[in-house]
Design an enzyme around this catalytic site. Structure first.
Site, PDB file in Angstrom:
ATOM      1  N   GLU A  97       0.827  -1.201   0.000  1.00  0.00           N
ATOM      2  CA  GLU A  97       0.000   0.000   0.000  1.00  0.00           C
ATOM      3  C   GLU A  97       0.862   1.252   0.000  1.00  0.00           C
ATOM      4  OE1 GLU A  97      -3.916  -1.768   2.329  1.00  0.00           O
ATOM      5  OE2 GLU A  97      -2.692  -0.227   3.309  1.00  0.00           O
ATOM      6  N   ALA A 131      -2.366  -7.531  12.989  1.00  0.00           N
ATOM      7  CA  ALA A 131      -1.992  -8.590  12.040  1.00  0.00           C
ATOM      8  C   ALA A 131      -2.975  -9.755  12.063  1.00  0.00           C
ATOM      9  CB  ALA A 131      -0.580  -9.090  12.346  1.00  0.00           C
ATOM     10  N   PRO A 179       7.724 -17.737   1.648  1.00  0.00           N
ATOM     11  CA  PRO A 179       8.968 -18.456   1.311  1.00  0.00           C
ATOM     12  C   PRO A 179       9.044 -18.862  -0.156  1.00  0.00           C
ATOM     13  CG  PRO A 179       8.177 -19.192   3.435  1.00  0.00           C
ATOM     14  CD  PRO A 179       7.107 -18.285   2.869  1.00  0.00           C
ATOM     15  N   GLU A 207       7.497 -17.357  -2.683  1.00  0.00           N
ATOM     16  CA  GLU A 207       7.674 -16.135  -3.458  1.00  0.00           C
ATOM     17  C   GLU A 207       9.120 -15.668  -3.408  1.00  0.00           C
ATOM     18  OE1 GLU A 207       6.050 -11.500  -3.704  1.00  0.00           O
ATOM     19  OE2 GLU A 207       5.058 -12.935  -2.378  1.00  0.00           O
ATOM     20  N   ARG A 263      35.619  -7.682 -27.860  1.00  0.00           N
ATOM     21  CA  ARG A 263      36.026  -6.280 -27.883  1.00  0.00           C
ATOM     22  C   ARG A 263      37.527  -6.161 -27.645  1.00  0.00           C
ATOM     23  NH1 ARG A 263      34.780  -1.577 -23.434  1.00  0.00           N
ATOM     24  NH2 ARG A 263      36.046   0.041 -24.444  1.00  0.00           N
TER      25      ARG A 263
END
Length: 381
Positions: free
Chosen positions: A129, A180, A242, A244, A270
């Site tokens: 949020e 919570a 966990p 995620e 290069r």
């Protein structure tokens, strides 16, 4: 060092994912970047190839892989192409899907899962949020009982897939006095009256990801839209974090591994002062350090994947994997930009876009500071 986490079936699946991306994403990568979001036909094609329903039971048209290693393979291949692609797809099929598989009723499964698997119903998750950041317990979005319905009001921000999602898993406060312990999850149809979206957010990186603000202005939902148990939304969210965070770690590492491989090739091609720049001692030693960091980190992440498959991955170990890979990713990509020289600062070069894309990984899914706080608490402090 040879990786042992995957078997022949996983590697065959990897090849199918790679072929899909070569055909349906890479030819129009520039268009996706300018549009700042994946087109719906991409999702539909991914659905046809069983890329979106790995965790979904077959009875709801899912692939029912039953093995997180297939999720990890998908995330790795997406991340090699670009970081935003991985974040967009994994939110849908690796983050939202477990909520809808493990917490829903049979009716909800029949209503939501087939569309999730086919790509016809794009999903997002509304946790973060404005002003809240990583403080999920302090969210201000409310769900108030009114007769036989719930009325949702509030705002969410930084929502991946938010601009185009058809259904969003919204975390809202149903019992404010419980903090919570008073949060509930809702499956909110984005077509409902009062559901609004802001513009696609103008981010520093990950241009291909559709990211938006969401607004809930007295959105009415039914009891049938409650996901999981009433007032246990915070516990539900903590139980899925966990996976995620492991997904973030897998993506971080696969992304930077690909960019480093391209950088090593560049250092061989290069030339400066008549020699490939990779032959200069400083660059040679640097590349040796970067490769070692990647391979050592890969061993830990692979072990976390194995632990998750076995049902043994702890939130603390996932936090370690998340913050460490994000730091390694950013550190290594920054060195890659330096090795490219001035070209590394040009957006037309993948290394420059990867550098921008990587920065957010130290912030999202719980900032790295929050990860260290979790680890520190586990040490008894």
């Amino acid at each position: 060092m040879k990786r042992t986490v995957y078997g022949a079936d996983h590697e065959a699946y990897r090849e199918s994912v790679r072929l899909f991306l070569v055909r349906y994403f890479e030819p129009r990568a520039d268009d996706v970047r300018s549009d700042r979001g994946l087109p719906r036909d991409f999702w539909l094609e991914a659905g046809k190839r069983d890329l979106l329903g790995l965790e979904v039971p077959a009875e709801y048209t899912g692939a029912e892989a039953g093995d997180y290693r297939f999720n990890a393979v998908l995330i790795e291949e997406l991340s090699k192409v670009n970081a935003a692609l991985a974040s967009s797809v994994s939110i849908h099929c690796d983050v939202v899907a477990p909520y809808l598989v493990q917490l829903t009723t049979d009716e909800q499964k029949r209503r939501w899962l087939p569309g999730l698997c086919s790509g016809e119903m794009l999903t997002a998750i509304g946790m973060t949020e404005p002003g809240g950041g990583s403080d999920l317990a302090g969210l201000k979005t409310t769900a108030v009982r009114d007769g036989g319905e719930w009325v949702l009001s509030g705002a969410k921000t930084f929502i991946t897939n938010g601009y185009s999602a058809d259904m969003v898993v919204i975390a809202a406060r149903t019992s404010p006095e419980k903090r919570a312990k008073g949060i509930t999850l809702f499956g909110v149809d984005a077509s409902l009256p009062g559901f609004g979206r802001g513009r696609k957010l103008d981010k520093v990186g990950q241009d291909e990801a559709d990211t938006a603000e969401l607004f809930l202005d007295s959105v009415r939902v039914a009891d049938a839209d409650v996901i999981g148990e009433l007032d246990r939304g915070f516990i539900h969210m903590m139980s899925f974090l966990p996976q995620e965070r492991l997904g973030c770690a897998v993506a971080n590492l696969a992304h930077v591994t690909q960019i480093l491989a391209e950088t090593i090739e560049y250092c061989g091609d290069r030339k400066a002062f008549g020699h490939p720049i990779g032959t200069f001692q400083h660059n040679k030693f640097l590349l040796a350090e970067l490769v070692t960091q990647i391979e050592v980190t890969q061993a830990y992440v692979d072990r976390c994947v194995e632990a998750h498959v076995a049902g043994e991955l702890t939130p603390v170990d996932a936090a370690k994997a998340k913050w460490w890979t994000a730091d390694v990713q950013n550190r290594v990509v920054d060195h890659c930009v330096q090795l490219y020289g001035g070209y590394g600062y040009m957006n037309e070069y993948r290394v420059a876009r990867a550098w921008r894309d990587a920065r957010v990984t130290r912030i999202w899914a719980g900032s790295n500071e929050i990860m260290k706080e979790l680890i520190g608490r586990d040490l008894g402090f």
